[in-house]
Design an enzyme around this catalytic site. Structure first.
Site, PDB file in Angstrom:
ATOM      1  N   THR A   1      -6.818  -4.962   0.573  1.00  0.00           N
ATOM      2  CA  THR A   1      -5.662  -5.148   1.515  1.00  0.00           C
ATOM      3  C   THR A   1      -5.792  -6.124   2.330  1.00  0.00           C
ATOM      4  OG1 THR A   1      -4.896  -2.926   1.403  1.00  0.00           O
ATOM      5  CG2 THR A   1      -3.863  -4.299   3.317  1.00  0.00           C
TER       6      THR A   1
ATOM      7  N   LEU B   1      -4.002   0.040  -2.992  1.00  0.00           N
ATOM      8  CA  LEU B   1      -4.194  -1.620  -3.233  1.00  0.00           C
ATOM      9  C   LEU B   1      -5.610  -1.724  -2.344  1.00  0.00           C
ATOM     10  CD1 LEU B   1      -2.107  -3.553  -3.941  1.00  0.00           C
ATOM     11  CD2 LEU B   1      -1.858  -4.133  -1.525  1.00  0.00           C
TER      12      LEU B   1
ATOM     13  N   THR C   1     -20.090  -7.223   0.588  1.00  0.00           N
ATOM     14  CA  THR C   1     -18.882  -7.437   1.414  1.00  0.00           C
ATOM     15  C   THR C   1     -18.617  -8.910   1.785  1.00  0.00           C
ATOM     16  OG1 THR C   1     -17.822  -6.712   3.380  1.00  0.00           O
ATOM     17  CG2 THR C   1     -20.163  -6.962   3.550  1.00  0.00           C
TER      18      THR C   1
ATOM     19  N   ASP D   1       0.823  -1.120  -0.063  1.00  0.00           N
ATOM     20  CA  ASP D   1      -0.185  -0.211   0.088  1.00  0.00           C
ATOM     21  C   ASP D   1       0.900   1.283  -0.012  1.00  0.00           C
ATOM     22  OD1 ASP D   1      -3.024  -0.928   0.933  1.00  0.00           O
ATOM     23  OD2 ASP D   1      -1.495  -2.183   1.703  1.00  0.00           O
TER      24      ASP D   1
END
Length: 375
Positions: free
Chosen positions: A125, A122, A197, A53
């Site tokens: 992550t 990113l 999600t 990241d």
């Protein structure tokens, strides 16, 4: 770069962003190959940051700022102003394939001050640390006058199970009015497949998903990856009734999806603004669809109670002082990079010199924002 002469600013910016996304993808793969992810918790075990990241954000912000110093860039990760940017992180090439495309007429005369860049170095992550590498994307979104207008999604680990050294990078990009490129799309998809999600579901999210009457629910990581499922027509809708997602998660995917005739809004069906002076959270949640967007909006409105829906604000402006707080944070750029000739914006009248630092526009977490998970 001669090939860029006469090319409108927006197309030069998209071309530069595609090139730097490939460099960013290589950095992410190199971090994984090294075996040292450098994981730190930002606000908890589900809100992580890795060396990938940090390094990818340095690469993208420094490279784009070097070429387009008058365009503000908002990145997810907070970086120390004294952080050194290695020469190998700077990418100043333009992608020639992008430059072969004609800029839509309504975007030919866009100026620096009308553009904001949103970067998630990113996205996904947590999935990166757990080995779900196909969920991971590098996102560069370009907003014009507050509207998501162009987007770059790079998958650093495409085909990671079949290819040595964790796969290869694949870049998908698009511009409103031009179209999107770099992928194949299903011609037909049965049922009503909804993605949401993978690891942050709660009662509100579940209730909102069920209101849309799914025939199948795909629980995956990364907002970019979820919208990519819609872009490739592997899912019909992405439903996320939460305030955890941020502008850098949705700007790039929204632009690409919209260019294909899809839609991405908050859960009330209202547009998500991408001006410089908006709070970074998507406070109205996220609803993205391949088609029939109004049907999903109406299902949520009719089947989810008003008290729950009232938690999601359509638009939330940032404090008036935010724009002035954003601005130039100094990162050190290696001497070789600082001597390179920018291939981008020639309107600023500033020649490249031998200084070892550049003023980079980049965001830092605001004290008035908490750190809810974005997935």
């Amino acid at each position: 770069m001669a090939v860029a002469e006469g090319v409108p600013l927006l197309m030069r910016l998209v071309s530069a962003s595609v090139s730097v996304s490939y460099r960013a993808a290589k950095i992410a793969r190199d971090v994984l190959i090294s075996g040292d992810l450098g994981i730190v918790e930002k606000s908890g075990k589900n809100d992580l940051q890795t060396q990938a990241d940090r390094s990818v954000q340095r690469c993208i912000v420094a490279s784009l700022h070097k070429q387009f110093p008058n365009i503000p860039i908002f990145g997810e990760e907070e970086l120390a102003p004294t952080t050194k940017i290695p020469d190998e992180f700077i990418e100043l090439k333009l992608d020639e394939e992008v430059l072969r495309h004609k800029c839509p007429d309504n975007l030919k005369d866009i100026k620096n001050e009308e553009i904001v860049i949103w970067v998630d170095p990113l996205d996904g992550t947590k999935e990166f640390t757990e080995g779900f590498l196909d969920h991971v994307t590098v996102l560069i979104g370009i907003a014009v006058r507050g509207v998501a207008t162009a987007g770059i999604i790079n998958q650093p680990f495409c085909n990671y199970e079949a290819k040595p050294k964790y796969g290869e990078s694949r870049c998908i990009w698009g511009v409103l009015g031009l179209g999107s490129f770099g992928f194949e799309r299903n011609t037909h998809l049965e049922g009503n497949i909804i993605t949401t999600t993978r690891s942050h579901s709660d009662y509100t999210i579940t209730k909102t998903v069920q209101a849309c009457e799914p025939t199948e629910v795909l629980r995956v990581g990364g907002a970019g990856h979820k919208v990519l499922l819609l872009i490739e027509k592997k899912a019909h809708a992405y439903v996320f009734a939460s305030i955890g997602c941020k502008k850098w998660d949705t700007c790039a995917p929204e632009a690409i999806l919209h260019s294909l005739g899809g839609n991405l809004t908050d859960i009330h069906g209202k547009p998500i603004p991408y001006h410089a002076n908006v709070v970074h959270k998507n406070t109205g949640g996220v609803l993205a669809t391949v088609e029939n967007h109004d049907w999903y909006v109406n299902q949520i409105r009719d089947k989810v109670d008003a008290e729950t829906l009232s938690k999601f604000e359509t638009v939330k402006l940032a404090p008036p002082t935010l724009e002035s707080q954003l601005s130039q944070k100094t990162l050190n750029i290696g001497s070789n990079a600082s001597n390179a000739t920018p291939a981008g914006d020639s309107t600023n009248g500033k020649a490249s010199g031998s200084a070892s630092s550049e003023e980079l526009r980049m965001s830092r977490k605001r004290p008035f924002e908490d750190s809810d998970s974005k997935l």
